[in-house]
Enzyme design. Sequence first.
Site, PDB file in Angstrom:
ATOM      1  N   HIS A   1       0.898  -1.309   0.057  1.00 55.00           N
ATOM      2  CA  HIS A   1       0.056  -0.095  -0.080  1.00 55.00           C
ATOM      3  C   HIS A   1       0.830   1.208  -0.121  1.00 55.00           C
ATOM      4  CE1 HIS A   1      -3.326  -2.918   1.288  1.00 55.00           C
ATOM      5  NE2 HIS A   1      -4.158  -1.504   0.695  1.00 55.00           N
TER       6      HIS A   1
ATOM      7  N   LYS B   1      -0.396   5.127   4.332  1.00 55.64           N
ATOM      8  CA  LYS B   1      -1.567   4.347   5.233  1.00 55.64           C
ATOM      9  C   LYS B   1      -0.865   4.191   6.831  1.00 55.64           C
ATOM     10  CE  LYS B   1      -3.799  -0.214   4.888  1.00 55.64           C
ATOM     11  NZ  LYS B   1      -5.212   0.609   5.214  1.00 55.64           N
TER      12      LYS B   1
HETATM   13  N1  LIG Z   1     -12.965  -0.142   4.182  1.00 55.64           N
HETATM   14  C1  LIG Z   1     -12.324   0.249   3.029  1.00 55.64           C
HETATM   15  O1  LIG Z   1     -12.886  -0.166   2.003  1.00 55.64           O
HETATM   16  C2  LIG Z   1     -11.183   1.243   2.894  1.00 55.64           C
HETATM   17  C3  LIG Z   1     -10.979   2.182   1.890  1.00 55.64           C
HETATM   18  C4  LIG Z   1      -9.983   3.144   2.111  1.00 55.64           C
HETATM   19  C5  LIG Z   1      -9.831   3.738   3.327  1.00 55.64           C
HETATM   20  N2  LIG Z   1     -10.152   3.093   4.146  1.00 55.64           N
HETATM   21  C6  LIG Z   1      -9.626   3.452   5.696  1.00 55.64           C
HETATM   22  O2  LIG Z   1     -10.436   4.724   6.011  1.00 55.64           O
HETATM   23  C7  LIG Z   1      -9.968   5.657   6.739  1.00 55.64           C
HETATM   24  C8  LIG Z   1      -9.774   7.027   5.955  1.00 55.64           C
HETATM   25  O3  LIG Z   1      -9.009   6.891   4.723  1.00 55.64           O
HETATM   26  P1  LIG Z   1      -8.547   8.310   3.870  1.00 55.64           P
HETATM   27  O4  LIG Z   1      -7.716   7.806   2.611  1.00 55.64           O
HETATM   28  O5  LIG Z   1      -9.705   9.101   3.501  1.00 55.64           O
HETATM   29  O6  LIG Z   1      -7.695   9.116   4.873  1.00 55.64           O
HETATM   30  P2  LIG Z   1      -7.372  10.681   4.766  1.00 55.64           P
HETATM   31  O7  LIG Z   1      -6.243  10.776   5.918  1.00 55.64           O
HETATM   32  O8  LIG Z   1      -7.430  11.193   3.573  1.00 55.64           O
HETATM   33  O9  LIG Z   1      -8.870  11.226   5.694  1.00 55.64           O
HETATM   34  C9  LIG Z   1      -9.138  10.833   7.090  1.00 55.64           C
HETATM   35  C10 LIG Z   1      -9.849  11.838   7.503  1.00 55.64           C
HETATM   36  O10 LIG Z   1     -10.384  11.563   8.939  1.00 55.64           O
HETATM   37  C11 LIG Z   1     -10.415  12.882   9.718  1.00 55.64           C
HETATM   38  N3  LIG Z   1     -10.466  12.753  11.057  1.00 55.64           N
HETATM   39  C12 LIG Z   1      -9.539  12.413  11.970  1.00 55.64           C
HETATM   40  N4  LIG Z   1     -10.366  12.452  13.140  1.00 55.64           N
HETATM   41  C13 LIG Z   1     -11.355  12.321  12.946  1.00 55.64           C
HETATM   42  C14 LIG Z   1     -12.424  12.392  13.857  1.00 55.64           C
HETATM   43  N5  LIG Z   1     -12.580  12.290  15.012  1.00 55.64           N
HETATM   44  N6  LIG Z   1     -13.752  12.669  13.048  1.00 55.64           N
HETATM   45  C15 LIG Z   1     -14.084  12.659  12.000  1.00 55.64           C
HETATM   46  N7  LIG Z   1     -13.199  12.697  11.207  1.00 55.64           N
HETATM   47  C16 LIG Z   1     -11.743  12.665  11.511  1.00 55.64           C
HETATM   48  C17 LIG Z   1      -8.956  13.509   8.969  1.00 55.64           C
HETATM   49  O11 LIG Z   1      -9.010  14.855   9.422  1.00 55.64           O
HETATM   50  C18 LIG Z   1      -9.070  13.218   7.560  1.00 55.64           C
HETATM   51  O12 LIG Z   1      -9.515  14.341   6.954  1.00 55.64           O
HETATM   52  C19 LIG Z   1      -8.370   4.905   6.766  1.00 55.64           C
HETATM   53  O13 LIG Z   1      -8.504   4.358   8.116  1.00 55.64           O
HETATM   54  C20 LIG Z   1      -8.263   3.994   5.877  1.00 55.64           C
HETATM   55  O14 LIG Z   1      -7.420   2.868   6.279  1.00 55.64           O
HETATM   56  C21 LIG Z   1     -11.100   2.047   4.387  1.00 55.64           C
END
Ligand SMILES: NC(=O)c1ccc[n+]([C@@H]2O[C@H](COP(=O)([O-])OP(=O)(O)OC[C@H]3O[C@@H](n4cnc5c(N)ncnc54)[C@H](O)[C@@H]3O)[C@@H](O)[C@H]2O)c1
Length: 258
Positions: A145, A149
């Site tokens: 990845h 991540k």
């Molecule tokens: N299940 C899936 O299919 C899948 C796919 C992609 C990403 N993910 C997971 O989703 C998560 C987010 O991924 P991303 O690429 O958007 O990350 P990212 O870092 O771009 O975005 C995460 C966002 O969450 C915000 N955040 C932090 N604390 C928070 C809170 N208490 N309440 C609300 N928002 C808050 C951050 O400010 C940021 O804007 C990661 O854990 C990633 O591993 C899962």
Amino acid sequence: MKIALVGYGKMGHMLARAASLRGHEVVCTVDPFAEDASVVTGDVKAMADAIVKSGAEGVIEFSHPTSVLANIRALVPTGIPLVVGTTGWQGELESVKALVAEHGSPFLHSSNFSVGVNLFYRMVSNAARLMAQFEEYDVALFESHHNQKADSPSGTSLDVARRVMAEMPRKTTLITDPFTRRPEPQELHLASLRVGSVPGTHTVFFDSSADTIELTHTARNREGLALGAVRALEWLSAQDGGKLKKGVFTMNDVFDSL
Ligand SMILES: NC(=O)c1ccc[n+]([C@@H]2O[C@H](COP(=O)([O-])OP(=O)(O)OC[C@H]3O[C@@H](n4cnc5c(N)ncnc54)[C@H](O)[C@@H]3O)[C@@H](O)[C@H]2O)c1
């Protein structure tokens, strides 16, 4: 459908696009750090209140492994269908199940919402079931990845490992650290690499002295994840006989119902 998004980062923005492509309206976006979110707060009560006030009929949560559990605990009592994509909280699954049961609310989680990955999961289970009959084959897992991540190994690779172990009884122990000794036959090795911008690659190796069989899923971008999460929310909030679904569901349930 009116949708609220918790976490308005990369996935949050893709979810907003995917939701509007499927004819939904994003009525609330909550994020403590994103200036373009409609509600900028890290306070879970303020977040849940804002979502209820927005009239959202479903919530999709993609935030951070350190915030997801508090968000789940604040959102489940609202009874609004909740889809969670953030990974890294699986150790607390039992306590979340108990909370969902207490409130009789609709909850769906998946470590990977992509349609292709969910097909891959099924192929892995079928392959492992077949290979279990041939003791000359060993098995191992590899995932890579992007370097932003937060968690390792990926939630998806842990799901793949669980599927392999469920079908191959000779593998009883998952090892996610590098080996500094020879692996024991019952150990299943899962190796992780973090580099550049890779959206996500997962491989299962079945290896004998004569040959190797590799099954690989390579994601090209993350759009399929956002679309899959929106579809999952559509499925979760579809009413059965005028009533919302109750309980903890996964993408397996979505696929089983197709
Ligand atoms: N299940 C899936 O299919 C899948 C796919 C992609 C990403 N993910 C997971 O989703 C998560 C987010 O991924 P991303 O690429 O958007 O990350 P990212 O870092 O771009 O975005 C995460 C966002 O969450 C915000 N955040 C932090 N604390 C928070 C809170 N208490 N309440 C609300 N928002 C808050 C951050 O400010 C940021 O804007 C990661 O854990 C990633 O591993 C899962």
